[in-house]
Design an enzyme around this catalytic site. Structure first.
Site, mmCIF file in Angstrom:
data_model
loop_
_atom_site.group_PDB
_atom_site.id
_atom_site.type_symbol
_atom_site.label_atom_id
_atom_site.label_comp_id
_atom_site.label_asym_id
_atom_site.label_seq_id
_atom_site.Cartn_x
_atom_site.Cartn_y
_atom_site.Cartn_z
ATOM 1 N N GLY A 185 -71.362 -37.377 33.703
ATOM 2 C CA GLY A 185 -71.136 -38.198 34.970
ATOM 3 C C GLY A 185 -70.086 -39.331 34.407
ATOM 4 C CE LYS A 188 -81.578 -48.317 49.229
ATOM 5 N NZ LYS A 188 -80.829 -48.708 47.817
ATOM 6 N N GLY A 235 -68.558 -41.564 36.238
ATOM 7 C CA GLY A 235 -67.864 -42.301 37.553
ATOM 8 C C GLY A 235 -67.836 -43.696 37.308
ATOM 9 C CG ASN A 236 -67.450 -46.378 40.590
ATOM 10 O OD1 ASN A 236 -66.304 -46.482 40.494
ATOM 11 N ND2 ASN A 236 -67.951 -46.037 41.794
ATOM 12 C CB VAL A 237 -72.297 -46.410 36.216
ATOM 13 C CG1 VAL A 237 -73.092 -46.859 35.127
ATOM 14 C CG2 VAL A 237 -72.769 -47.341 37.533
HETATM 15 P P1 NAD Z 1 -70.177 -42.436 41.049
HETATM 16 O O1 NAD Z 1 -70.237 -41.632 42.267
HETATM 17 O O2 NAD Z 1 -69.156 -43.276 40.771
HETATM 18 O O3 NAD Z 1 -70.181 -41.280 39.562
HETATM 19 C C1 NAD Z 1 -70.998 -40.283 39.583
HETATM 20 C C2 NAD Z 1 -70.136 -39.178 38.745
HETATM 21 O O4 NAD Z 1 -70.935 -38.172 38.378
HETATM 22 C C3 NAD Z 1 -68.967 -38.756 39.565
HETATM 23 O O5 NAD Z 1 -67.752 -38.822 38.815
HETATM 24 C C4 NAD Z 1 -69.225 -37.291 39.856
HETATM 25 O O6 NAD Z 1 -68.139 -36.493 39.863
HETATM 26 C C5 NAD Z 1 -70.107 -37.170 38.696
HETATM 27 N N1 NAD Z 1 -71.298 -35.902 38.923
HETATM 28 C C6 NAD Z 1 -71.749 -35.427 40.022
HETATM 29 N N2 NAD Z 1 -72.628 -34.539 39.875
HETATM 30 C C7 NAD Z 1 -72.471 -34.209 38.656
HETATM 31 C C8 NAD Z 1 -73.182 -33.190 37.698
HETATM 32 N N3 NAD Z 1 -73.897 -32.235 38.193
HETATM 33 N N4 NAD Z 1 -72.697 -32.993 36.298
HETATM 34 C C9 NAD Z 1 -71.864 -33.920 36.026
HETATM 35 N N5 NAD Z 1 -71.246 -34.939 36.813
HETATM 36 C C10 NAD Z 1 -71.354 -35.035 38.005
HETATM 37 O O7 NAD Z 1 -71.573 -43.201 41.003
HETATM 38 P P2 NAD Z 1 -71.869 -44.470 39.963
HETATM 39 O O8 NAD Z 1 -71.732 -45.590 40.851
HETATM 40 O O9 NAD Z 1 -71.270 -44.360 38.736
HETATM 41 O O10 NAD Z 1 -73.576 -44.136 39.721
HETATM 42 C C11 NAD Z 1 -73.864 -43.224 38.932
HETATM 43 C C12 NAD Z 1 -75.392 -43.076 38.795
HETATM 44 O O11 NAD Z 1 -76.095 -44.349 38.493
HETATM 45 C C13 NAD Z 1 -76.100 -42.622 40.136
HETATM 46 O O12 NAD Z 1 -77.363 -42.046 39.984
HETATM 47 C C14 NAD Z 1 -76.359 -44.210 40.566
HETATM 48 O O13 NAD Z 1 -77.344 -43.897 41.849
HETATM 49 C C15 NAD Z 1 -76.892 -44.820 39.561
HETATM 50 N N6 NAD Z 1 -76.811 -46.358 39.760
HETATM 51 C C16 NAD Z 1 -75.545 -46.879 39.902
HETATM 52 C C17 NAD Z 1 -75.478 -48.411 40.128
HETATM 53 C C18 NAD Z 1 -74.069 -48.853 40.269
HETATM 54 O O14 NAD Z 1 -74.033 -49.875 40.185
HETATM 55 N N7 NAD Z 1 -73.154 -48.167 40.694
HETATM 56 C C19 NAD Z 1 -76.516 -49.070 40.029
HETATM 57 C C20 NAD Z 1 -77.934 -48.312 39.904
HETATM 58 C C21 NAD Z 1 -77.857 -46.927 39.878
#
Ligand code: NAD
Length: 359
Positions: free
Chosen positions: A190, A84, A192-194
């Site tokens: 949530g 990391k 978001g992207n995922v």
């Molecule tokens: P992101 O920032 O695109 O999306 C997160 C979403 O959660 C946002 O829309 C945000 O507004 C919302 N959010 C934040 N706090 C919240 C709450 N208390 N209640 C409801 N919604 C809330 O992040 P992402 O890339 O979609 O990742 C989501 C999770 O998956 C994270 O924990 C990240 O560490 C994990 N993750 C992501 C990836 C990846 O490829 N992007 C890979 C492994 C793990």
């Protein structure tokens, strides 16, 4: 329930190969790389750019997250170790205070990566982007996660979402006898992207959705998917088939697990358990929890394809990411045989794979 050391307690030990802390010559920011293990291959892990009030917190993050990457890659069967990177941004406004300063910090981080001669390979993480990886690649070749245009594997989120969708299907197969999501009710926290992609895929597969996000702009997606917008507390307590946490970690503690409405928890969020004892509480309540570091490995699995001799191939990435389903089936089988939690079974599997590689 047999007692095997859980991930948090395991992560408390310091057994890393390398910890490199350097002050950047251009930016004067501290850049840090922790290499936990190269037993299975070069240590891959993202570069986090964050403001830490205390340098010890930044080092601790690098140490902790690099160990977690060793587990994630080992349990996914990847020929990779765990590492990391951390860039200590001087204050919260640093990234906004001129592109030059940020670019200097990224180049300084590139020097730190280069100094490790390929034992650590970086990627994007919280606070960094594919564009930042492009900049770092001007200093070192040990970079992944470049855009497709620059020969990389692009945004990892769709692959992480594919892994989550696969995991939800496997959990449904265990609990309801069929992996089909048609007619299932799924609560997603949530978007978001995922989470947004998981919601879209689940809706397409015929599931009824309850969704929530702290960002009200995400309501538009909920409307498009005919999903019911609920309060965060309701996403957790609603009597649905699956709860998919796709926001932040630490959501599952003794209190929230007692209020959980779903018999399955499978989502993308990292570090879902407030502490590892919660895995046993979930099992005692009859809730099937799919370990987060198994479920959300799709992004790193996709990146690993970038490093293969033939170069990046999205079809191969798709096949490998769907393999998360087989890994989970094995973990659930092992957990049943050993009367252990899925967390314990996943950790045992990761340790076996590390031991096979001499780690
Ligand atoms: P992101 O920032 O695109 O999306 C997160 C979403 O959660 C946002 O829309 C945000 O507004 C919302 N959010 C934040 N706090 C919240 C709450 N208390 N209640 C409801 N919604 C809330 O992040 P992402 O890339 O979609 O990742 C989501 C999770 O998956 C994270 O924990 C990240 O560490 C994990 N993750 C992501 C990836 C990846 O490829 N992007 C890979 C492994 C793990």
């Amino acid at each position: 329930m047999s007692s095997v050391v859980g991930i948090d307690r395991y992560l408390a030990t310091l057994d890393h190969e390398t910890l490199l802390v350097r002050r950047g010559t251009r930016s004067r920011c501290f850049t840090i790389v922790a290499v936990h293990s190269t037993a299975r291959g070069p240590a891959l892990g993202g570069c986090r750019m964050w403001h830490y009030g205390d340098a010890r917190a930044a080092v601790r993050d690098a140490l902790r997250l690099s160990q977690a990457m060793t587990f994630k890659s080992a349990v996914a069967g990847l020929p990779l170790g765990g590492g990391k990177g951390v860039i200590m941004a001087p204050d919260p406004a640093a990234s906004a205070r001129g592109r030059g300063r940020r670019a200097d910090a990224l180049r300084d981080f590139g020097d730190t990566v280069a100094a490790l001669g390929g034992s650590y390979i970086t990627a994007e993480d919280v606070g960094t982007s594919a564009r930042d990886m492009q900049l770092i690649s001007s200093v070192t070749s040990h970079v992944t996660g470049l855009s497709r245009r620059h020969g990389g594997s692009g945004d990892p989120s769709p692959w992480t979402a594919l892994g989550v969708e696969t995991a939800i299907g496997v959990c449904c197969e265990r609990v309801f006898g069929t992996p089909s999501l048609r007619g299932r009710t799924i609560a997603i926290s949530g978007l978001g992207n995922v989470g947004g992609r998981v919601a879209t895929a689940c809706a397409k597969a015929g599931a009824t959705l309850l969704v929530n996000d702290i960002d009200p702009r995400k309501r538009a997606l909920a409307d498009t998917l005919s999903a019911r917008w609920v309060e965060p507390a309701e996403a957790l307590t609603a009597a649905v088939d699956v709860f998919a946490p796709c926001a932040l970690g630490g959501l599952l503690d003794h209190d929230s697990v007692a209020r959980l409405g779903a018999p399955i928890v499978a989502g993308a969020a990292n570090n879902q358990l407030a502490d590892d004892d919660v895995a046993a509480v979930l099992a005692q309540r009859g809730v099937l929890w799919a370990p987060d570091f198994v479920v959300n490995a799709g992004g790193i699995i996709n990146i690993s394809v970038e490093l293969e001799p033939g170069g990046y191939d999205p079809r191969r990435a798709g096949r490998l990411v769907r393999g998360i389903g087989d890994t989970l089936r094995r973990i659930f089988d092992d957990a049943a045989v050993r009367d252990a939690t899925p967390l314990d079974a996943a950790i045992v599997l990761a340790r076996e794979r590390l031991a096979e590689a001499g780690g």
